[in-house]
Design a protein around this motif. Structure first.
Motif, PDB file in Angstrom:
ATOM      1  N   LEU A  34      -4.550  11.461 -24.119  1.00 50.26           N
ATOM      2  CA  LEU A  34      -5.433  12.345 -24.386  1.00 50.26           C
ATOM      3  C   LEU A  34      -6.455  11.913 -23.489  1.00 50.26           C
ATOM      4  O   LEU A  34      -7.685  12.856 -23.383  1.00 50.26           O
ATOM      5  N   ILE A  35      -6.896  10.885 -23.266  1.00 52.28           N
ATOM      6  CA  ILE A  35      -8.020  10.379 -22.525  1.00 52.28           C
ATOM      7  C   ILE A  35      -7.684  11.190 -21.198  1.00 52.28           C
ATOM      8  O   ILE A  35      -8.252  11.470 -20.880  1.00 52.28           O
ATOM      9  N   PHE A  36      -5.751  11.142 -21.156  1.00 53.31           N
ATOM     10  CA  PHE A  36      -6.301  11.854 -19.468  1.00 53.31           C
ATOM     11  C   PHE A  36      -5.310  13.142 -19.281  1.00 53.31           C
ATOM     12  O   PHE A  36      -4.436  14.117 -18.893  1.00 53.31           O
ATOM     13  N   SER A  37      -5.730  14.535 -20.926  1.00 56.83           N
ATOM     14  CA  SER A  37      -4.957  15.543 -20.953  1.00 56.83           C
ATOM     15  C   SER A  37      -5.026  16.501 -19.432  1.00 56.83           C
ATOM     16  O   SER A  37      -4.559  16.507 -19.888  1.00 56.83           O
ATOM     17  N   HIS A  38      -5.727  16.321 -19.312  1.00 53.40           N
ATOM     18  CA  HIS A  38      -6.515  17.166 -17.599  1.00 53.40           C
ATOM     19  C   HIS A  38      -5.857  17.408 -16.881  1.00 53.40           C
ATOM     20  O   HIS A  38      -5.035  17.613 -16.658  1.00 53.40           O
ATOM     21  N   GLU A  39      -5.772  15.555 -17.002  1.00 55.08           N
ATOM     22  CA  GLU A  39      -4.763  15.300 -15.515  1.00 55.08           C
ATOM     23  C   GLU A  39      -3.335  15.676 -15.869  1.00 55.08           C
ATOM     24  O   GLU A  39      -2.758  16.170 -15.190  1.00 55.08           O
ATOM     25  N   ILE A  40      -2.846  14.997 -17.277  1.00 59.70           N
ATOM     26  CA  ILE A  40      -1.387  15.821 -17.303  1.00 59.70           C
ATOM     27  C   ILE A  40      -0.889  16.928 -17.513  1.00 59.70           C
ATOM     28  O   ILE A  40       0.039  17.465 -16.868  1.00 59.70           O
ATOM     29  N   ASP A  41      -2.266  17.981 -17.957  1.00 59.18           N
ATOM     30  CA  ASP A  41      -1.533  19.367 -17.823  1.00 59.18           C
ATOM     31  C   ASP A  41      -1.440  19.778 -16.730  1.00 59.18           C
ATOM     32  O   ASP A  41      -0.766  20.601 -16.427  1.00 59.18           O
ATOM     33  N   HIS A  42      -2.458  18.945 -15.674  1.00 60.06           N
ATOM     34  CA  HIS A  42      -2.630  19.608 -13.830  1.00 60.06           C
ATOM     35  C   HIS A  42      -1.226  19.166 -13.599  1.00 60.06           C
ATOM     36  O   HIS A  42      -0.577  19.772 -12.614  1.00 60.06           O
ATOM     37  N   LEU A  43      -0.852  17.874 -13.368  1.00 60.63           N
ATOM     38  CA  LEU A  43       0.158  17.211 -13.003  1.00 60.63           C
ATOM     39  C   LEU A  43       2.130  18.071 -13.580  1.00 60.63           C
ATOM     40  O   LEU A  43       2.744  17.958 -12.707  1.00 60.63           O
ATOM     41  N   THR A  44       1.766  18.983 -15.397  1.00 59.64           N
ATOM     42  CA  THR A  44       2.704  18.448 -15.319  1.00 59.64           C
ATOM     43  C   THR A  44       2.989  20.622 -14.933  1.00 59.64           C
ATOM     44  O   THR A  44       4.398  21.230 -15.586  1.00 59.64           O
ATOM     45  N   GLY A  45       1.987  20.759 -14.903  1.00 58.36           N
ATOM     46  CA  GLY A  45       1.849  22.147 -14.135  1.00 58.36           C
ATOM     47  C   GLY A  45       2.007  23.025 -15.500  1.00 58.36           C
ATOM     48  O   GLY A  45       1.815  24.605 -15.701  1.00 58.36           O
ATOM     49  N   ALA A  46       1.098  22.380 -16.296  1.00 58.19           N
ATOM     50  CA  ALA A  46       1.024  22.736 -18.247  1.00 58.19           C
ATOM     51  C   ALA A  46      -0.287  24.413 -17.849  1.00 58.19           C
ATOM     52  O   ALA A  46      -0.690  24.148 -18.768  1.00 58.19           O
ATOM     53  N   GLU A  47      -1.066  23.291 -16.872  1.00 56.47           N
ATOM     54  CA  GLU A  47      -2.451  23.525 -17.247  1.00 56.47           C
ATOM     55  C   GLU A  47      -2.154  25.399 -16.544  1.00 56.47           C
ATOM     56  O   GLU A  47      -2.344  26.001 -15.582  1.00 56.47           O
ATOM     57  N   ILE A  48      -2.827  26.207 -17.153  1.00 58.97           N
ATOM     58  CA  ILE A  48      -3.265  27.829 -16.525  1.00 58.97           C
ATOM     59  C   ILE A  48      -4.592  27.746 -16.289  1.00 58.97           C
ATOM     60  O   ILE A  48      -5.599  27.535 -16.036  1.00 58.97           O
ATOM     61  N   GLU A  49      -4.290  28.444 -15.484  1.00 60.80           N
ATOM     62  CA  GLU A  49      -5.724  28.475 -13.786  1.00 60.80           C
ATOM     63  C   GLU A  49      -5.604  29.744 -13.529  1.00 60.80           C
ATOM     64  O   GLU A  49      -4.576  30.881 -14.185  1.00 60.80           O
ATOM     65  N   ALA A  50      -6.960  30.336 -13.165  1.00 61.55           N
ATOM     66  CA  ALA A  50      -7.635  31.973 -13.566  1.00 61.55           C
ATOM     67  C   ALA A  50      -6.598  32.167 -12.040  1.00 61.55           C
ATOM     68  O   ALA A  50      -7.045  31.464 -11.380  1.00 61.55           O
ATOM     69  N   PRO A  51      -6.154  33.871 -11.081  1.00 64.19           N
ATOM     70  CA  PRO A  51      -5.500  33.459  -9.840  1.00 64.19           C
ATOM     71  C   PRO A  51      -6.640  34.251  -8.827  1.00 64.19           C
ATOM     72  O   PRO A  51      -7.703  34.677 -10.002  1.00 64.19           O
ATOM     73  N   PRO A  52      -5.914  33.860  -8.268  1.00 60.94           N
ATOM     74  CA  PRO A  52      -7.710  33.670  -7.104  1.00 60.94           C
ATOM     75  C   PRO A  52      -8.299  36.198  -6.404  1.00 60.94           C
ATOM     76  O   PRO A  52      -7.480  36.326  -6.724  1.00 60.94           O
ATOM     77  N   MET A  53      -9.036  35.871  -6.896  1.00 63.48           N
ATOM     78  CA  MET A  53      -9.633  36.819  -6.032  1.00 63.48           C
ATOM     79  C   MET A  53     -11.133  36.981  -5.271  1.00 63.48           C
ATOM     80  O   MET A  53     -11.278  35.156  -5.575  1.00 63.48           O
ATOM     81  N   PRO A  54     -11.265  37.976  -5.024  1.00 66.39           N
ATOM     82  CA  PRO A  54     -12.371  37.637  -3.694  1.00 66.39           C
ATOM     83  C   PRO A  54     -13.890  37.066  -4.591  1.00 66.39           C
ATOM     84  O   PRO A  54     -14.138  37.468  -6.049  1.00 66.39           O
ATOM     85  N   GLU A  55     -14.153  35.963  -3.996  1.00 65.32           N
ATOM     86  CA  GLU A  55     -16.080  35.990  -4.790  1.00 65.32           C
ATOM     87  C   GLU A  55     -16.881  36.724  -5.539  1.00 65.32           C
ATOM     88  O   GLU A  55     -16.441  38.109  -4.287  1.00 65.32           O
ATOM     89  N   GLY A  56     -17.601  36.825  -5.983  1.00 65.66           N
ATOM     90  CA  GLY A  56     -18.374  37.844  -6.787  1.00 65.66           C
ATOM     91  C   GLY A  56     -17.788  38.717  -7.401  1.00 65.66           C
ATOM     92  O   GLY A  56     -18.252  39.862  -8.071  1.00 65.66           O
ATOM     93  N   THR A  57     -16.426  38.445  -8.164  1.00 65.18           N
ATOM     94  CA  THR A  57     -14.932  39.891  -8.751  1.00 65.18           C
ATOM     95  C   THR A  57     -16.217  40.060  -9.822  1.00 65.18           C
ATOM     96  O   THR A  57     -16.751  38.837 -10.275  1.00 65.18           O
ATOM     97  N   PRO A  58     -16.808  41.262 -10.353  1.00 68.15           N
ATOM     98  CA  PRO A  58     -17.477  40.638 -11.424  1.00 68.15           C
ATOM     99  C   PRO A  58     -16.742  40.765 -12.366  1.00 68.15           C
ATOM    100  O   PRO A  58     -15.201  41.114 -13.033  1.00 68.15           O
TER     101      PRO A  58
END
Length: 375
Positions: A34-58
């Motif tokens: 659990l100490i490394f929960s963020h890192e584990i999620d990132h490595l396993t692909g379980a981390e949800i990321e926002a889709p790329p959009m132009p900077e300043g999108t309202p």
């Protein structure tokens, strides 16, 4: 110290340790990933990321985000919005069948703060990390499980303090950090147990105590809600922004406008959470907007302001109680997640050393019992 006092302290140390050791071992083993929960999620692909959009999108209004969440999960209503500093384009949205549940069966989803679309459901309720989390937090037993683990944490505090009392007279016979390698295995493990126990003393006390406080989180927030409601009923409130204040959006019953009015009343702060009326962290009539600062300390010590979504009046019902401050400081300290990866690595190393201390203590007790049985 007299021999009788040493025997009493030895009895306290032995039985407080024996009762809690297996459960504290479980907490140390489950806490390690659990100490490394963020890192584990990132490595396993379980981390949800926002889709790329132009900077300043309202950004979409939080009411739009809530509406899309309810549309995706009919029959549920929003309870909270959560924001994380490292994911500014995403909202965590907690949903349940009604606002006044115990939240044990709630659903947490993630929504795009710009389009209001639901982008995924965090994998918190299934998989390896979910099992680790539930075992660490409540043993799959809800509030009773949390309070039981809190009681085991208190026994750990007793075991640590009694161990320190016994350490001083024991070490008079040995040099500092001495391990008698030429002696029998049980003696070597006794020396190692004492050495590692002292090395991890401060960390174990800090993590153990903050863990105990975290098990009381549900009760702490219920108490805070009761204090807020009582302050409102007694008129002990401080109006930060009147309902007819100029230069800010007029109240229209929406959550977005309520949030905007809170931000106008507390400039320089960031929204960490929005709690709907009737939930544990709000009152039956008010939206609670939990704000955080922009420094390492103030980002952890949040401030809750209440806003009437109909009148638009922003209130500070009561100052943050000491027990809420203790909880807010204990949460990041428990997992070491406020100092980046180096601190997490240090936390993990100390966790492993504590596992050795607990395991060696259990071994020493079993070996002593076997020796006594043979004699």
């Amino acid at each position: 110290m007299q021999a009788s006092a040493l025997r009493r302290w030895g009895w306290v140390h032995k039985w407080s340790s024996l009762v809690c050791t297996l459960f504290i071992l479980l907490l140390c083993l489950t806490g390690l990933p659990l100490i490394f929960s963020h890192e584990i999620d990132h490595l396993t692909g379980a981390e949800i990321e926002a889709p790329p959009m132009p900077e300043g999108t309202p950004r979409a209004s939080v009411d739009q985000v809530a509406a899309e969440a309810v549309r995706a999960y009919p029959g549920l209503v929003p309870l909270y919005f959560f924001a994380e500093e490292d994911m500014p384009d995403l909202w965590y949205v907690k949903l349940d069948t009604r606002v006044d549940t115990d939240e044990s069966q709630s659903l947490l989803i993630m929504s795009d703060a710009r389009t209001a679309e639901v982008v995924g459901v965090p994998n918190f309720d299934e998989g390896f990390m979910s099992v680790m989390y539930r075992l660490h937090v409540d043993l799959y037993a809800g509030l009773p499980g949390k309070l039981f683990l809190g009681a085991m944490g208190l026994l750990l505090m007793v075991a640590i303090v009694s161990g320190v009392v016994l350490y001083a007279p024991f070490m008079r016979k040995l040099g500092f950090a001495e391990v008698r390698r030429e002696r029998a295995p049980r003696t070597r493990w006794l020396d190692l147990h004492n050495l590692l126990g002292i090395v991890t003393l401060v960390w174990a006390l800090a993590v153990g105590f903050t863990g105990v406080i975290n098990t009381w989180a549900d009760l702490i927030f219920k108490g805070w809600q009761a204090d807020q409601v009582a302050a409102l009923q007694a008129g002990n409130t401080r109006v930060l922004l009147a309902g007819d204040a100029e230069g800010v959006p007029a109240a229209d019953g929406t959550i977005q406008t309520a949030m905007d009015r809170v931000m106008a009343a507390a400039p320089g702060m960031a929204v960490a959470m929005i709690a709907y009326p009737g939930t544990l962290r709000a009152t039956p009539e008010h939206v609670a907007v939990i704000l955080s600062g922009d420094t390492p300390l103030t980002s952890r010590l949040t401030q809750a302001l209440l806003v009437d979504p109909v009148s638009g009046e922003v209130l500070e019902a009561s100052a943050r109680p000491w027990y809420v401050t203790a909880l807010q400081l204990s949460e990041p300290l428990h997992f070491g997640d406020y100092g980046g990866l180096p601190l997490k690595v240090l936390w993990a190393l100390l966790d492993i050393l504590t596992i050795v201390v607990l395991g060696s203590g259990l071994y020493l007790w079993l070996k002593r019992g076997a020796t006594e049985a043979r004699s």
